[in-house]
Design a protein around this motif. Sequence first.
Motif, PDB file in Angstrom:
ATOM      1  N   ALA A   1      -7.579   6.981   2.283  1.00  0.00           N
ATOM      2  CA  ALA A   1      -7.173   6.682   0.909  1.00  0.00           C
ATOM      3  C   ALA A   1      -6.389   5.380   0.850  1.00  0.00           C
ATOM      4  CB  ALA A   1      -6.344   7.825   0.337  1.00  0.00           C
ATOM      5  N   LEU A   2      -5.470   5.181   1.803  1.00  0.00           N
ATOM      6  CA  LEU A   2      -4.711   3.931   1.834  1.00  0.00           C
ATOM      7  C   LEU A   2      -5.639   2.746   2.049  1.00  0.00           C
ATOM      8  CD1 LEU A   2      -2.071   2.350   1.830  1.00  0.00           C
ATOM      9  CD2 LEU A   2      -1.890   2.789   4.296  1.00  0.00           C
ATOM     10  N   ALA A   3      -6.594   2.879   2.958  1.00  0.00           N
ATOM     11  CA  ALA A   3      -7.536   1.784   3.223  1.00  0.00           C
ATOM     12  C   ALA A   3      -8.331   1.431   1.975  1.00  0.00           C
ATOM     13  CB  ALA A   3      -8.472   2.168   4.370  1.00  0.00           C
ATOM     14  N   VAL A   4      -8.833   2.435   1.276  1.00  0.00           N
ATOM     15  CA  VAL A   4      -9.613   2.194   0.052  1.00  0.00           C
ATOM     16  C   VAL A   4      -8.759   1.493  -0.998  1.00  0.00           C
ATOM     17  CG1 VAL A   4     -10.739   3.327  -1.895  1.00  0.00           C
ATOM     18  CG2 VAL A   4     -11.249   4.066   0.433  1.00  0.00           C
ATOM     19  N   CYS A   5      -7.525   1.935  -1.156  1.00  0.00           N
ATOM     20  CA  CYS A   5      -6.632   1.324  -2.149  1.00  0.00           C
ATOM     21  C   CYS A   5      -6.381  -0.152  -1.841  1.00  0.00           C
ATOM     22  CB  CYS A   5      -5.314   2.085  -2.202  1.00  0.00           C
ATOM     23  SG  CYS A   5      -5.439   3.733  -2.934  1.00  0.00           S
ATOM     24  N   ILE A   6      -6.172  -0.469  -0.571  1.00  0.00           N
ATOM     25  CA  ILE A   6      -5.931  -1.869  -0.208  1.00  0.00           C
ATOM     26  C   ILE A   6      -7.195  -2.694  -0.412  1.00  0.00           C
ATOM     27  CG2 ILE A   6      -5.221  -3.444   1.633  1.00  0.00           C
ATOM     28  CD1 ILE A   6      -3.541  -1.182   2.792  1.00  0.00           C
ATOM     29  N   PHE A   7      -8.345  -2.133  -0.075  1.00  0.00           N
ATOM     30  CA  PHE A   7      -9.608  -2.838  -0.320  1.00  0.00           C
ATOM     31  C   PHE A   7      -9.746  -3.208  -1.799  1.00  0.00           C
ATOM     32  CE2 PHE A   7     -11.879  -1.275   3.660  1.00  0.00           C
ATOM     33  CZ  PHE A   7     -12.130  -2.552   4.135  1.00  0.00           C
ATOM     34  N   ILE A   8      -9.392  -2.282  -2.676  1.00  0.00           N
ATOM     35  CA  ILE A   8      -9.513  -2.519  -4.116  1.00  0.00           C
ATOM     36  C   ILE A   8      -8.599  -3.648  -4.575  1.00  0.00           C
ATOM     37  CG2 ILE A   8      -9.051  -1.522  -6.400  1.00  0.00           C
ATOM     38  CD1 ILE A   8      -9.881   1.195  -5.208  1.00  0.00           C
ATOM     39  N   ALA A   9      -7.349  -3.623  -4.108  1.00  0.00           N
ATOM     40  CA  ALA A   9      -6.329  -4.500  -4.689  1.00  0.00           C
ATOM     41  C   ALA A   9      -6.018  -5.763  -3.895  1.00  0.00           C
ATOM     42  CB  ALA A   9      -5.038  -3.704  -4.876  1.00  0.00           C
ATOM     43  N   ALA A  10      -6.357  -5.820  -2.624  1.00  0.00           N
ATOM     44  CA  ALA A  10      -5.931  -6.942  -1.783  1.00  0.00           C
ATOM     45  C   ALA A  10      -6.265  -8.313  -2.364  1.00  0.00           C
ATOM     46  CB  ALA A  10      -6.513  -6.794  -0.382  1.00  0.00           C
ATOM     47  N   PRO A  11      -7.469  -8.537  -2.889  1.00  0.00           N
ATOM     48  CA  PRO A  11      -7.764  -9.876  -3.411  1.00  0.00           C
ATOM     49  C   PRO A  11      -6.972 -10.230  -4.676  1.00  0.00           C
ATOM     50  CG  PRO A  11      -9.782  -8.628  -2.969  1.00  0.00           C
ATOM     51  CD  PRO A  11      -8.648  -7.662  -2.947  1.00  0.00           C
ATOM     52  N   LEU A  12      -6.381  -9.235  -5.320  1.00  0.00           N
ATOM     53  CA  LEU A  12      -5.721  -9.456  -6.604  1.00  0.00           C
ATOM     54  C   LEU A  12      -4.197  -9.410  -6.506  1.00  0.00           C
ATOM     55  CD1 LEU A  12      -8.105  -7.182  -8.677  1.00  0.00           C
ATOM     56  CD2 LEU A  12      -8.160  -9.674  -8.537  1.00  0.00           C
ATOM     57  N   THR A  13      -3.680  -8.428  -5.782  1.00  0.00           N
ATOM     58  CA  THR A  13      -2.226  -8.259  -5.695  1.00  0.00           C
ATOM     59  C   THR A  13      -1.713  -8.210  -4.260  1.00  0.00           C
ATOM     60  OG1 THR A  13      -2.313  -5.827  -5.636  1.00  0.00           O
ATOM     61  CG2 THR A  13      -2.284  -6.882  -7.809  1.00  0.00           C
ATOM     62  N   GLY A  14      -2.590  -8.184  -3.295  1.00  0.00           N
ATOM     63  CA  GLY A  14      -2.187  -7.980  -1.912  1.00  0.00           C
ATOM     64  C   GLY A  14      -2.234  -6.520  -1.518  1.00  0.00           C
ATOM     65  N   GLY A  15      -2.275  -5.626  -2.495  1.00  0.00           N
ATOM     66  CA  GLY A  15      -2.401  -4.194  -2.211  1.00  0.00           C
ATOM     67  C   GLY A  15      -1.207  -3.604  -1.497  1.00  0.00           C
ATOM     68  N   ALA A  16      -0.045  -3.669  -2.135  1.00  0.00           N
ATOM     69  CA  ALA A  16       1.160  -3.099  -1.512  1.00  0.00           C
ATOM     70  C   ALA A  16       1.086  -1.573  -1.477  1.00  0.00           C
ATOM     71  CB  ALA A  16       2.411  -3.543  -2.257  1.00  0.00           C
ATOM     72  N   VAL A  17       0.823  -0.956  -2.610  1.00  0.00           N
ATOM     73  CA  VAL A  17       0.709   0.510  -2.755  1.00  0.00           C
ATOM     74  C   VAL A  17       1.999   1.219  -2.353  1.00  0.00           C
ATOM     75  CG1 VAL A  17      -1.018   2.344  -2.564  1.00  0.00           C
ATOM     76  CG2 VAL A  17      -1.561   0.080  -1.683  1.00  0.00           C
ATOM     77  N   ASN A  18       3.073   0.466  -2.173  1.00  0.00           N
ATOM     78  CA  ASN A  18       4.258   1.030  -1.545  1.00  0.00           C
ATOM     79  C   ASN A  18       5.428   0.064  -1.753  1.00  0.00           C
ATOM     80  OD1 ASN A  18       6.267   1.821   0.305  1.00  0.00           O
ATOM     81  ND2 ASN A  18       4.783   2.431   1.857  1.00  0.00           N
ATOM     82  N   PRO A  19       6.471   0.464  -2.472  1.00  0.00           N
ATOM     83  CA  PRO A  19       7.613  -0.438  -2.668  1.00  0.00           C
ATOM     84  C   PRO A  19       8.248  -0.909  -1.357  1.00  0.00           C
ATOM     85  CG  PRO A  19       7.724   1.388  -4.201  1.00  0.00           C
ATOM     86  CD  PRO A  19       6.614   1.715  -3.234  1.00  0.00           C
ATOM     87  N   ALA A  20       8.320  -0.039  -0.356  1.00  0.00           N
ATOM     88  CA  ALA A  20       8.926  -0.426   0.914  1.00  0.00           C
ATOM     89  C   ALA A  20       8.088  -1.479   1.619  1.00  0.00           C
ATOM     90  CB  ALA A  20       9.092   0.804   1.810  1.00  0.00           C
ATOM     91  N   ARG A  21       6.761  -1.324   1.595  1.00  0.00           N
ATOM     92  CA  ARG A  21       5.882  -2.283   2.245  1.00  0.00           C
ATOM     93  C   ARG A  21       6.024  -3.676   1.615  1.00  0.00           C
ATOM     94  NH1 ARG A  21       3.247  -6.124   2.866  1.00  0.00           N
ATOM     95  NH2 ARG A  21       1.032  -6.459   3.238  1.00  0.00           N
ATOM     96  N   ALA A  22       6.282  -3.729   0.298  1.00  0.00           N
ATOM     97  CA  ALA A  22       6.493  -5.011  -0.375  1.00  0.00           C
ATOM     98  C   ALA A  22       7.901  -5.548  -0.128  1.00  0.00           C
ATOM     99  CB  ALA A  22       6.252  -4.856  -1.875  1.00  0.00           C
TER     100      ALA A  22
END
Length: 247
Positions: free
Chosen positions: A179-200
């Motif tokens: 699920a995390l991989a899919v979410c990052i695939f979706i968002a990486a080109p647009l936002t970097g795909g943080a999906v996580n306040p700590a990761r950002a």
Amino acid sequence: MASGSRGLFGSQAGENVARAGAAELVGTFVLVLAGGATSVAAATTNPSVYDLFTIVAAFGLALTALVAGLGHVSGCHLNPAVTVGLAVTHRFPWRAVPVYVLAQLAGAVLASLATWAVHSGSGPSVVRASATVPAPGVSSGRAFFIEALITFVLVLVIIAVATDDRAPAAAAPLAVGAALAVCIFIAAPLTGGAVNPARAFGPAVVSGTFSGLWLYLLAPLVGGVVAAVCYDKLLAPAHAPEQAPAE
């Protein structure tokens, strides 16, 4: 939620909060280090030895391993959006939320410092390659929506496989990592795909990249809470239709 009640992946929510917080710090450290160091390597090697698929795989595989290894200890939240979402739906004690969130943020900062150390010889600005910022042409509002949306997906999957006894426990680590991989695939080109306040937060603090940080802190919390409430109120009570008995 009473102390000792079941948390994510069979953990005992509310028990040994300090030790569970230590597990959250270590787990978040490993997760952010895995993806962050891979991102920096992809950006700084010439020719580049990694691509987007490798970065996504690093995050997804790291989370899969961490859920399998630490899920029974702390619930392996590793994400303030998960922690707050669970607390809002009474699946996690509010008194433990500050410990978990601070541990997650600290783990991410330490991971970004370690990334800097791995790429010694460069200043802390090298960590900027792992920071999440909106791509050119992506407005703050659009980036907010994207981060909230992908975090909704991630937290929905986590709560579904980790708190519902109907879900096969053995599949949980793979489901969450995928699920995390899919979410990052979706968002990486647009936002970097943080999906996580700590990761950002970690890369932003170490590299001094604060542009748009507020949306990476707030949007995942919104998406996580909406996902938790949606599963708790709408999906958890549901059952698949059964065939009527033949007369």
